[in-house]
Every structure is written in C-alpha cells, then in structure tokens.
Design a protein around this motif. Structure first.
Motif, PDB file in Angstrom:
ATOM      1  N   SER A 259      12.005 115.063  89.236  1.00 58.17           N
ATOM      2  CA  SER A 259      11.200 114.052  88.564  1.00 58.17           C
ATOM      3  C   SER A 259       9.966 113.706  89.383  1.00 58.17           C
ATOM      4  O   SER A 259       9.928 113.887  90.604  1.00 58.17           O
ATOM      5  CB  SER A 259      12.028 112.790  88.335  1.00 58.17           C
ATOM      6  OG  SER A 259      12.520 112.298  89.565  1.00 58.17           O
TER       7      SER A 259
ATOM      8  N   THR B 216       7.081 110.578  90.022  1.00 56.70           N
ATOM      9  CA  THR B 216       6.799 109.151  89.858  1.00 56.70           C
ATOM     10  C   THR B 216       5.304 108.916  89.985  1.00 56.70           C
ATOM     11  O   THR B 216       4.697 109.317  90.981  1.00 56.70           O
ATOM     12  CB  THR B 216       7.540 108.325  90.919  1.00 56.70           C
ATOM     13  OG1 THR B 216       8.948 108.415  90.687  1.00 56.70           O
ATOM     14  CG2 THR B 216       7.111 106.853  90.874  1.00 56.70           C
TER      15      THR B 216
ATOM     16  N   GLY C 277       8.096 107.711  85.296  1.00 54.17           N
ATOM     17  CA  GLY C 277       9.060 108.255  86.244  1.00 54.17           C
ATOM     18  C   GLY C 277       9.917 107.199  86.905  1.00 54.17           C
ATOM     19  O   GLY C 277       9.774 105.994  86.645  1.00 54.17           O
TER      20      GLY C 277
END
Length: 384
Positions: free
Chosen positions: A232, A234, A324
C-alpha cells in the motif's frame, strides 16, 4: 534547513517576472521522465550522461550526493529537500576556500560556453550550523542524470563560511535544493528551484526517491516508478504554506507508536529533509520508544542500547491522510548506528525541541513520491 541572510532578505520584491529561466515554455513537446540509478560509491571513471546519473550516500555528511553537470563541468552536490537553492562552490572563491571542497572540483563559470552572469542578482544563505554561502547568480545548463535545464538560475559562491563546530571542509560543492520556491534565496526576485524549472520538460511535476545504502537506489524526475515499491501507498499533504513552515516538505501532527500501540506523547510536526541524517523526535517520543528496549539508557544525554539487541519497529501515525493507511512503519534495525554485537551502541534517533525530522532511518526503506503540484508526499515500501 536554511535561513536567508538578513541583508539580502530586505531586497525581496513582489514581482515574479524573472522566476522562470529563458528557454522554458509550457508548449514544450518532448516531455519525458528521467531515472538516475544510484551508487553508494562512484568509480572514478563514472560520468553523468544524458541517460544515466548516480546518487550515493555518505555517512559523514548525513545524506545523499550526486554528480551534476553545470555547463559541462562535473561537481558533486547533495540532495536537499530542506532547502530551495542550487548553488555551487566556484573559482570565484579565494583559493584557500576552494581547497576546502574535498570531493571533485568547483565550478568555473569562465570555462563554460553557456554561462552568463545575471547582473544585479545575488544569493545568500545562512545554515543553522553557522555556515553560509553567498555570491552572484549565473544562468547555465544544468544536467542531473539526464534531467537537463538550459539557462538555469544558480548561485555561484564567492564566499564560503563554516560554522564553529565544523572541521572547515565540505564533501560537496553545494546542494541541489528540492524544497519549494518560497525559500529560494536569490534576490531581488526568487527563482524557480531545479524541480520547478524542470516541470515544463517532464510529464508530471514530481520526483521519486528510493534512497538506499548500496548500489541499487535511484532518484527519478517527472514520474513515479510503480516497480520501485510494493504494498500500500500512503499519501499525505505537504504543509508547505502553513505559518512558519513555508516552503518545507512537512507533515503536521504526526504521532508515534510500535506494534500497533500508540505512544502517550504529544503529536509532532515532522520535516522530511533529506539533508539531515538523524530521525529527530521529542524527548517524550524517544522515551516511550526506548522503554520498549531492555537496558536502553540516556544517562549520557543521548539514547544508547545494548548492542546486538533486536530493536522494535517504529510506527508513524499521520493525522492527515489523502489516501492509503494512516500508519507507516519503519524497521527497528534502521535506527541502529553500526553493527557491533557487544557493549552499548548509539542510534540514529535524536532528541530535539520543536519540529522533528524523518531522517535516514525513514528514507532508506521507503519509496517517496514528492508531488509539488498538490503538494503532497507519498510513502510505500521499497522493493528490495
């Protein structure tokens, strides 16, 4: 971190007519991103070409440096997201000052067929360690790993100063400031930074960094590299317009924790300044983290821990997230300073009053996308 010299700051005018260098226009058709492979150490025969560059880490300087071509001459500059000037030591300095630059050469504007002094313009910076640089402004072609800007406005140092705690030498001829233009020190009108001047030539107004301690890292200009990170990502706003933070890559109100637990400590405004080595946090945050490490001690005024200890991971908890996860984690091993197995070891965590800084421990395992248009920073785990 820098401040403008007071005498020069008084010359600031409101006009921005000179903010873009000659030759830049938004109708430029051939836009492309540029990726520069990185090397911790550069062989003596490694030259920057249009397609390759190099970025490598130096521990004693606490950051990353790279060879830059200015008017065809190679100088070594450090990558500094905490300032907004590209300036270089030069042959305009007294000879004894030139000899204090220990890596590579200094810039000689008279040896460049593309250099031109900008009459009436100067730059001047004073750094927090007491050092400083000042001199005239020239335009010349600047090439960083194939990211090329003609007629770029740069500071050409004719007076270099060192702070009281310095040994009187520099590893580089100057910085590539990648902060925002509000901090640019050129007067009477501030000029665009390297990335701001590059925007008309690249697809997106961004640069990406995958700083490492080996020979596989890189910086790229004009695009984000989806193959450089995993998992992921952010994205957080960059608070570059809030009072006192103008021009800085900063995130406000960051909390810290470990293993899913949040420390009982006040949130901290964090700089993302690649020119600073240590992860800098408040005394309360440091105490909460080192309480998790048996035998850690700060009786000498700084934190140490028993060498060989496996350090816990450190969580950054962002209060303002565009997309995120709100938590970004760095491995505890990133805080280790050295690889000794016995005795007490120092760390890359530093205690400060006021704003903190993400430092080397954060950068070496994160791919970061620095977006000047939004502005924002995006963090994801580096591949390999």
């Amino acid at each position: 971190m820098v401040v403008l010299l007071p005498g020069l700051a008084s010359l600031l005018l409101a006009a921005n007519a000179a903010a873009m260098p000659r030759g830049l226009n938004h109708g430029q058709s051939a836009k492309r991103g540029v990726r520069a492979p990185a090397h911790r150490y550069i062989p003596s025969n490694n030259h920057v070409s249009r397609d390759t560059g190099a970025v490598f880490h130096i521990w004693n300087g606490g950051g990353w440096i790279l060879p830059v071509l200015i008017g065809g001459q190679q100088v070594f500059l450090n990558i500094d997201t905490g300032s907004s000037d590209l300036w270089t030591a030069s042959t305009l300095m007294p000879t004894d000052q030139q000899s204090t630059v220990t890596r590579g050469s200094v810039y000689n504007p008279t040896n460049s067929s593309t250099s031109q002094e900008v009459e009436g313009y100067t730059f001047g910076l004073a750094y927090v360690d007491g050092s400083g640089a000042s001199g005239p402004v020239y335009r010349d072609t600047v090439n960083i790993g194939g990211a090329i800007i003609p007629d770029f406005p740069l500071g050409v140092c004719d007076d270099l100063k060192y702070g009281p705690g310095s040994d009187g030498t520099r590893d580089t001829a100057g910085p590539v400031g990648l902060g925002f233009g509000e901090m640019n020190s050129i007067r009477p009108n501030p000029q665009c930074t390297f990335m701001e001047c590059l925007e008309p030539y690249v697809p997106e107004p961004i640069f990406g960094t995958a700083f490492k301690l080996n020979n596989t890292g890189f910086i790229n200009f004009g695009y984000s590299d989806s193959e450089a990170y995993s998992g992921s990502i952010t994205e957080v706003p960059a608070a570059n317009t809030s009072s006192g933070n103008e021009g800085q890559w900063m995130s406000l109100g960051v909390r810290f924790g470990s293993g899913g637990d949040v420390f009982d400590a006040e949130p901290l405004d964090m700089d993302f300044d690649t020119g600073t080595a240590s992860l800098s946090v408040s005394s309360d945050i440091a105490a909460a983290y080192w309480a998790l490490v048996e035998g850690a001690d700060d009786s000498d005024g700084y934190w140490q821990y028993p060498c060989g200890t496996e350090l816990p991971d450190l969580d950054f908890l962002f209060s303002d997230v565009t997309s995120g996860p709100t938590t970004v984690t760095i491995p505890g091993q990133n805080l280790k300073n050295g690889d000794a197995t016995s005795g007490m070891c120092s760390t890359w965590m530093n205690v400060v009053d006021g704003r903190g800084n993400a430092g080397v421990p954060f950068y070496i395992t994160k791919y970061i996308i620095w977006n000047q248009a939004k502005p924002s920073m995006s963090f994801a785990d580096q591949v390999n």
